[in-house]
Design a protein around this motif. Structure first.
Motif, PDB file in Angstrom:
ATOM      1  N   SER B  30     -21.824  -3.133 -22.314  1.00 15.40           N
ATOM      2  CA  SER B  30     -20.761  -2.762 -23.258  1.00 15.40           C
ATOM      3  C   SER B  30     -19.522  -2.346 -22.491  1.00 15.40           C
ATOM      4  CB  SER B  30     -21.228  -1.623 -24.163  1.00 15.40           C
ATOM      5  OG  SER B  30     -22.296  -2.053 -24.983  1.00 15.40           O
ATOM      6  N   ASP B  31     -18.366  -2.822 -22.948  1.00 16.55           N
ATOM      7  CA  ASP B  31     -17.145  -2.515 -22.203  1.00 16.55           C
ATOM      8  C   ASP B  31     -16.064  -1.872 -23.062  1.00 16.55           C
ATOM      9  OD1 ASP B  31     -16.076  -6.023 -21.980  1.00 16.55           O
ATOM     10  OD2 ASP B  31     -16.352  -4.678 -23.689  1.00 16.55           O
ATOM     11  N   TYR B  32     -16.434  -1.502 -24.259  1.00 14.53           N
ATOM     12  CA  TYR B  32     -15.450  -0.876 -25.144  1.00 14.53           C
ATOM     13  C   TYR B  32     -16.180   0.082 -26.064  1.00 14.53           C
ATOM     14  CZ  TYR B  32     -11.553  -0.514 -28.432  1.00 14.53           C
ATOM     15  OH  TYR B  32     -10.537  -0.048 -29.218  1.00 14.53           O
ATOM     16  N   PHE B  33     -15.614   1.282 -26.226  1.00 17.01           N
ATOM     17  CA  PHE B  33     -16.263   2.338 -26.999  1.00 17.01           C
ATOM     18  C   PHE B  33     -15.238   3.010 -27.898  1.00 17.01           C
ATOM     19  CE2 PHE B  33     -19.997   2.109 -24.345  1.00 17.01           C
ATOM     20  CZ  PHE B  33     -19.498   1.666 -23.140  1.00 17.01           C
ATOM     21  N   ARG B  51     -11.955   2.018 -22.730  1.00 18.63           N
ATOM     22  CA  ARG B  51     -12.545   0.826 -22.116  1.00 18.63           C
ATOM     23  C   ARG B  51     -13.360   1.239 -20.906  1.00 18.63           C
ATOM     24  NH1 ARG B  51     -11.485  -3.725 -24.470  1.00 18.63           N
ATOM     25  NH2 ARG B  51      -9.699  -3.876 -25.866  1.00 18.63           N
ATOM     26  N   SER B  52     -14.258   0.363 -20.510  1.00 16.77           N
ATOM     27  CA  SER B  52     -15.216   0.728 -19.459  1.00 16.77           C
ATOM     28  C   SER B  52     -14.574   0.879 -18.088  1.00 16.77           C
ATOM     29  CB  SER B  52     -16.341  -0.304 -19.391  1.00 16.77           C
ATOM     30  OG  SER B  52     -15.824  -1.590 -19.110  1.00 16.77           O
ATOM     31  N   ASN B  53     -13.323   0.435 -17.939  1.00 16.10           N
ATOM     32  CA  ASN B  53     -12.658   0.606 -16.641  1.00 16.10           C
ATOM     33  C   ASN B  53     -11.991   1.983 -16.535  1.00 16.10           C
ATOM     34  OD1 ASN B  53     -10.609   0.193 -18.440  1.00 16.10           O
ATOM     35  ND2 ASN B  53      -9.577  -1.398 -17.253  1.00 16.10           N
ATOM     36  N   VAL B  64     -11.975  11.729 -24.713  1.00 13.73           N
ATOM     37  CA  VAL B  64     -13.227  11.001 -24.605  1.00 13.73           C
ATOM     38  C   VAL B  64     -13.546  10.825 -23.126  1.00 13.73           C
ATOM     39  CG1 VAL B  64     -12.019   8.780 -24.883  1.00 13.73           C
ATOM     40  CG2 VAL B  64     -14.495   8.909 -25.214  1.00 13.73           C
ATOM     41  N   LEU B  65     -14.788  11.111 -22.784  1.00 11.27           N
ATOM     42  CA  LEU B  65     -15.266  10.953 -21.411  1.00 11.27           C
ATOM     43  C   LEU B  65     -16.365   9.897 -21.392  1.00 11.27           C
ATOM     44  CD1 LEU B  65     -15.559  14.702 -20.311  1.00 11.27           C
ATOM     45  CD2 LEU B  65     -13.681  13.122 -19.863  1.00 11.27           C
ATOM     46  N   LEU B  66     -16.316   9.044 -20.394  1.00 10.72           N
ATOM     47  CA  LEU B  66     -17.301   7.973 -20.268  1.00 10.72           C
ATOM     48  C   LEU B  66     -17.982   8.070 -18.915  1.00 10.72           C
ATOM     49  CD1 LEU B  66     -18.568   5.295 -21.252  1.00 10.72           C
ATOM     50  CD2 LEU B  66     -16.585   4.117 -20.256  1.00 10.72           C
ATOM     51  N   ASN B  67     -19.294   8.140 -18.937  1.00  5.41           N
ATOM     52  CA  ASN B  67     -20.091   8.139 -17.706  1.00  5.41           C
ATOM     53  C   ASN B  67     -20.991   6.905 -17.745  1.00  5.41           C
ATOM     54  OD1 ASN B  67     -22.039   8.492 -15.686  1.00  5.41           O
ATOM     55  ND2 ASN B  67     -21.903  10.713 -15.827  1.00  5.41           N
ATOM     56  N   LYS B  68     -20.551   5.869 -17.034  1.00  8.68           N
ATOM     57  CA  LYS B  68     -21.277   4.594 -17.098  1.00  8.68           C
ATOM     58  C   LYS B  68     -22.595   4.661 -16.336  1.00  8.68           C
ATOM     59  CE  LYS B  68     -17.537   2.518 -15.630  1.00  8.68           C
ATOM     60  NZ  LYS B  68     -16.526   3.561 -15.920  1.00  8.68           N
ATOM     61  N   THR B  69     -22.687   5.555 -15.394  1.00 11.70           N
ATOM     62  CA  THR B  69     -23.904   5.651 -14.589  1.00 11.70           C
ATOM     63  C   THR B  69     -25.104   6.012 -15.457  1.00 11.70           C
ATOM     64  OG1 THR B  69     -22.608   6.336 -12.668  1.00 11.70           O
ATOM     65  CG2 THR B  69     -24.978   6.792 -12.626  1.00 11.70           C
ATOM     66  N   VAL B  70     -24.877   6.953 -16.379  1.00  9.89           N
ATOM     67  CA  VAL B  70     -25.976   7.385 -17.243  1.00  9.89           C
ATOM     68  C   VAL B  70     -25.784   6.911 -18.677  1.00  9.89           C
ATOM     69  CG1 VAL B  70     -26.554   9.352 -15.804  1.00  9.89           C
ATOM     70  CG2 VAL B  70     -24.840   9.628 -17.606  1.00  9.89           C
ATOM     71  N   LYS B  71     -24.824   6.034 -18.903  1.00 10.94           N
ATOM     72  CA  LYS B  71     -24.540   5.485 -20.236  1.00 10.94           C
ATOM     73  C   LYS B  71     -24.339   6.597 -21.256  1.00 10.94           C
ATOM     74  CE  LYS B  71     -28.052   2.557 -20.132  1.00 10.94           C
ATOM     75  NZ  LYS B  71     -29.000   1.493 -20.510  1.00 10.94           N
ATOM     76  N   ALA B  86     -16.808  17.096 -40.141  1.00 12.17           N
ATOM     77  CA  ALA B  86     -17.046  15.703 -40.529  1.00 12.17           C
ATOM     78  C   ALA B  86     -18.257  15.195 -39.752  1.00 12.17           C
ATOM     79  CB  ALA B  86     -15.831  14.834 -40.214  1.00 12.17           C
ATOM     80  N   VAL B  87     -18.629  13.962 -40.016  1.00  7.00           N
ATOM     81  CA  VAL B  87     -19.620  13.283 -39.191  1.00  7.00           C
ATOM     82  C   VAL B  87     -18.875  12.415 -38.184  1.00  7.00           C
ATOM     83  CG1 VAL B  87     -21.525  11.619 -39.143  1.00  7.00           C
ATOM     84  CG2 VAL B  87     -21.331  13.257 -41.034  1.00  7.00           C
ATOM     85  N   TYR B  88     -19.266  12.507 -36.938  1.00  8.88           N
ATOM     86  CA  TYR B  88     -18.626  11.755 -35.861  1.00  8.88           C
ATOM     87  C   TYR B  88     -19.596  10.699 -35.335  1.00  8.88           C
ATOM     88  CZ  TYR B  88     -14.915  15.165 -36.017  1.00  8.88           C
ATOM     89  OH  TYR B  88     -13.853  15.940 -36.439  1.00  8.88           O
ATOM     90  N   PHE B  89     -19.107   9.463 -35.275  1.00 10.40           N
ATOM     91  CA  PHE B  89     -19.911   8.342 -34.780  1.00 10.40           C
ATOM     92  C   PHE B  89     -19.299   7.785 -33.505  1.00 10.40           C
ATOM     93  CE2 PHE B  89     -22.720   7.597 -38.311  1.00 10.40           C
ATOM     94  CZ  PHE B  89     -22.022   8.006 -39.428  1.00 10.40           C
ATOM     95  N   CYS B  90     -20.159   7.493 -32.537  1.00  8.44           N
ATOM     96  CA  CYS B  90     -19.695   6.674 -31.426  1.00  8.44           C
ATOM     97  C   CYS B  90     -20.110   5.230 -31.716  1.00  8.44           C
ATOM     98  CB  CYS B  90     -20.292   7.141 -30.101  1.00  8.44           C
ATOM     99  SG  CYS B  90     -22.084   6.955 -29.964  1.00  8.44           S
ATOM    100  N   ALA B  91     -19.378   4.301 -31.161  1.00 13.21           N
ATOM    101  CA  ALA B  91     -19.687   2.884 -31.341  1.00 13.21           C
ATOM    102  C   ALA B  91     -19.395   2.142 -30.051  1.00 13.21           C
ATOM    103  CB  ALA B  91     -18.868   2.293 -32.490  1.00 13.21           C
ATOM    104  N   GLU B  92     -20.172   1.114 -29.780  1.00 19.47           N
ATOM    105  CA  GLU B  92     -19.992   0.284 -28.589  1.00 19.47           C
ATOM    106  C   GLU B  92     -19.989  -1.189 -28.993  1.00 19.47           C
ATOM    107  OE1 GLU B  92     -23.641  -0.038 -26.018  1.00 19.47           O
ATOM    108  OE2 GLU B  92     -24.603   1.148 -27.607  1.00 19.47           O
ATOM    109  N   ASN B  93     -19.280  -1.984 -28.214  1.00 16.90           N
ATOM    110  CA  ASN B  93     -19.443  -3.427 -28.390  1.00 16.90           C
ATOM    111  C   ASN B  93     -20.597  -3.850 -27.495  1.00 16.90           C
ATOM    112  OD1 ASN B  93     -18.387  -3.360 -25.807  1.00 16.90           O
ATOM    113  ND2 ASN B  93     -17.013  -5.073 -26.118  1.00 16.90           N
ATOM    114  N   MET B  94     -21.087  -5.029 -27.661  1.00 11.22           N
ATOM    115  CA  MET B  94     -22.161  -5.524 -26.794  1.00 11.22           C
ATOM    116  C   MET B  94     -21.861  -6.983 -26.505  1.00 11.22           C
ATOM    117  SD  MET B  94     -25.715  -3.858 -28.067  1.00 11.22           S
ATOM    118  CE  MET B  94     -25.859  -2.124 -28.489  1.00 11.22           C
TER     119      MET B  94
END
Lengths: 114, 116
Positions: B30-33, B51-53, B64-71, B86-94
């Motif tokens: 996944s490269d976009y969240f 984005r994953s970069n 937003v913080l992204l740690n790709k090592t541990v997903k 509210a309810v908060y959802f994360c989403a990823e593309n695949m």
């Protein structure tokens, strides 16, 4: 339109009846998605339309569920012979298209099967 | 995977405190969240994406913080307000899921309650 419009906002139906839920996406958005959200739970993917491509129906839970999108715009989700477990909020979203993940959601249709 | 059949985790914070909502995503390709916020009776609304970069991205009061090592993905809300409840959802593309290239996969969601 300015946003994604869904109708009706609420629907109560008797078990065994058919229902149709409508989604009017944002003008110019070529991608359209249907999700289902049961009470207090997350988003369950149902179906996805992208332009004139064959829809991705992989999330439809049974053959009682179907959807169509006419003229690349308005979409109708049909549930035949409704069951109580179909009770949920049905959410529609649209986006600009292929690999555009900026979804805009409608407010949903709350379906109650009694 | 997709969020089906599971009750939502909850987070309660006091007004003015910082909130951290966590999400574990499933696909290393996944490269976009995206984070979405869903208020009662409404559809989910976009908050912030990354984005994953990137490792970090800031918006207004949200990071937003992204740690790709541990997903792992997290949403930080500074000086939380009652209106943030509210309810908060994360989403990823695949991108490696064949015909489902164009859609997001949503996490379970977290119910955030802010107490005055």
């Amino acid at each position: 339109g300015a946003g994604v419009s869904q109708s009706p906002s609420n629907k109560v139906t008797e078990k065994g009846k058919d229902v149709e839920l409508r989604c009017d996406p944002i003008s110019g958005h070529t991608a359209l998605y249907w999700y289902r959200q049961s009470l207090g739970q997350g988003l369950e993917f149902l179906i996805y339309f992208q332009g004139n491509s064959a829809p991705d129906k992989s999330g439809l839970p049974s053959d009682r569920f179907s959807a169509e999108r006419t003229g690349g715009s308005v979409s109708t989700l049909t549930i035949q012979r409704t069951q109580q477990e179909d009770s949920a909020v049905y959410l529609c979203a649209s986006s600009l298209g292929w690999q555009d993940y900026g979804y805009t959601f409608g407010s949903g249709t709350r379906l109650t099967v009694v | 995977g997709e969020s089906v059949g599971l009750h939502l985790p909850t987070l309660s914070v006091q007004e003015g405190d910082n909130s951290i909502i966590n999400c574990a995503y499933s696909n290393s390709a996944s490269d976009y969240f995206i984070w979405y916020k869903q208020e009662s009776g409404k559809g989910p609304q976009f908050i912030i994406d990354i984005r994953s970069n990137m490792d970090k991205r800031q918006g207004q009061r949200v990071t937003v913080l992204l740690n790709k090592t541990v997903k792992h993905l997290s949403l930080q809300i500074a000086a939380t307000q009652p209106g943030d409840s509210a309810v908060y959802f994360c989403a990823e593309n695949m991108p490696d899921r064949g015909s489902t290239l164009g859609r997001l996969y949503f996490g379970r969601g977290t119910q955030l309650t802010v107490w005055p």
